[in-house]
Design an enzyme around this catalytic site. Structure first.
Site, PDB file in Angstrom:
ATOM      1  N   GLU A 224      -0.457  32.095  14.953  1.00 44.05           N
ATOM      2  CA  GLU A 224       0.836  32.324  14.315  1.00 44.05           C
ATOM      3  C   GLU A 224       1.158  31.257  13.280  1.00 44.05           C
ATOM      4  OE1 GLU A 224       1.753  31.688  18.738  1.00 44.05           O
ATOM      5  OE2 GLU A 224      -0.062  31.884  17.531  1.00 44.05           O
TER       6      GLU A 224
ATOM      7  N   ARG B 102     -30.359  37.269  21.252  1.00 43.00           N
ATOM      8  CA  ARG B 102     -31.356  37.591  20.231  1.00 43.00           C
ATOM      9  C   ARG B 102     -31.114  39.016  19.746  1.00 43.00           C
ATOM     10  NH1 ARG B 102     -34.032  35.245  24.308  1.00 43.00           N
ATOM     11  NH2 ARG B 102     -35.105  37.144  24.975  1.00 43.00           N
TER      12      ARG B 102
ATOM     13  N   ARG C  99     -24.443  38.924  26.729  1.00 41.23           N
ATOM     14  CA  ARG C  99     -24.572  37.472  26.604  1.00 41.23           C
ATOM     15  C   ARG C  99     -23.651  36.935  25.513  1.00 41.23           C
ATOM     16  NH1 ARG C  99     -31.103  36.114  26.873  1.00 41.23           N
ATOM     17  NH2 ARG C  99     -31.418  36.668  29.094  1.00 41.23           N
TER      18      ARG C  99
END
Length: 349
Positions: A51, A206, A183
């Site tokens: 904000e 990955r 992940r």
């Protein structure tokens, strides 16, 4: 009138960052003419709150404006001053809040302070979307524990690995990419020492084109030796153990336990104290079974590969399942198809 479109934009801004252990927050300032005058998001601990960023971007146009906030503004001094005071000082006329902040230092106080200062406050706009945006934060602030998601892949006949321990690959590349997205959403990825020895994992994300933050790798060390040549040492993991021991790299975290195995509840508490409030448990059956029985697992994502083992392999959770009456009822929240595999998501009741 309030606008769901402006709140949706604030949620979009919040979702672009991962500021844990602080909450994801987005803000949009709409001036008196109904035009967007400023936007902001919280990037991380010690950085300006959403904000404040949005109000500073709006400048003088913040006077008489409406501010859309995904989370109730804070009232306490931390690394930054209270946001409610910045809102009041800027001359904002109305604040639209998606969801109240469960943090006991804030809960209800932000809305109340704004009302006392004469600011019109509207709450509850897109509340469920705001809760879904940051489940780890809300879970931690309500329970004091990190949100723990158990993830595993198994064959249609219930094996996570063959009898010889092999498990690559049970699922399709699409399912494995989805697992990497889990992940990316997590603060830490947890495995046991057995997984470290057998799989030599990196526990990183990955995905082609991914440039976001990497989760912290966590190893639960038992009584056995840890492999000195494991690739994971390059990432300086947290190693949770019940007693002092040498590790090639990273940080040793000491907790209580039984028979040399780290206690799941104490482990969760120690990891939360280090800012990891959203954990992905990728440990093998022994770790998964222990964490499940300890009540440390809150939700799960199971990938059902389109394969049949055709015999007895390794089951997902180690332990004795003595009778059907011991089975715990969970809530299945989603079932999706991924390149011929199935993804099943559930929450613990």
């Amino acid at each position: 009138m309030v606008s769901a479109a402006h709140m949706a934009r604030a949620l979009e801004l919040a979702g672009e960052h991962h500021p844990h252990p602080n909450p994801r927050v987005g803000a949009v300032v709409v001036d008196r003419d109904g035009q967007v005058a400023g936007e902001g998001a919280h990037i991380g601990p010690g950085r300006p709150h959403a904000e404040v960023v949005a109000i500073e971007a709006a400048g003088e146009r913040a006077v008489g404006s409406t501010v859309y906030l995904t989370l109730e503004p804070c009232t306490h001094h931390g690394r930054t001053p209270p946001c409610v005071e910045a809102i009041i000082a800027a001359g904002v006329a109305r604040v639209v809040v998606a969801v109240a902040d469960p943090d006991p230092r804030v809960s209800g106080r932000g809305v109340r302070r704004l009302g006392e200062a004469g600011v019109d406050v509207v709450t509850g706009l897109m509340e469920q979307e705001a809760l879904a945006l940051d489940p780890g934060y809300f879970h931690h602030r309500v329970t004091g524990r990190p949100l723990v998601t158990m993830k595993y892949a198994m064959t249609l006949d219930g094996a996570v690995a063959a009898a010889d321990g092999t498990s690559r690959w049970i699922t399709s590349p699409t399912a494995r990419i989805d697992a990497h997205r889990l992940r990316a959403e997590s603060d830490g990825v947890v495995v046991g020492a057995g997984t470290l020895r057998s799989d030599d994992p990196l526990l990183d994300v990955r995905i082609d084109g991914y440039t976001g933050r990497q989760p912290v790798p966590v190893v639960l060390a038992g009584a056995g030796d840890l492999p000195k040549g494991a690739r994971l040492w390059e990432r300086r993991p947290l190693v949770v153990a019940t007693g002092d021991r040498e590790i090639p790299s990273g940080e040793l975290v000491l907790v209580g336990g039984v028979a040399g195995l780290p206690d799941p509840t104490e482990t969760c508490r120690a990891l939360a104290d280090r800012g990891l409030i959203s954990l992905l448990l990728e440990g093998g059956p022994r770790v998964a079974g222990a964490w499940w029985r300890a009540g440390a697992i809150d939700r799960g994502v199971i990938y059902l590969g389109s394969r049949l083992g055709g015999g007895v392999g390794r089951t997902p959770l180690e332990g004795v399942f003595a009778s059907v009456g011991e089975a715990e009822v969970v809530t299945i929240t989603g079932v999706d198809s991924l390149e011929g595999d199935l993804r099943v998501e559930f929450t613990r009741s």
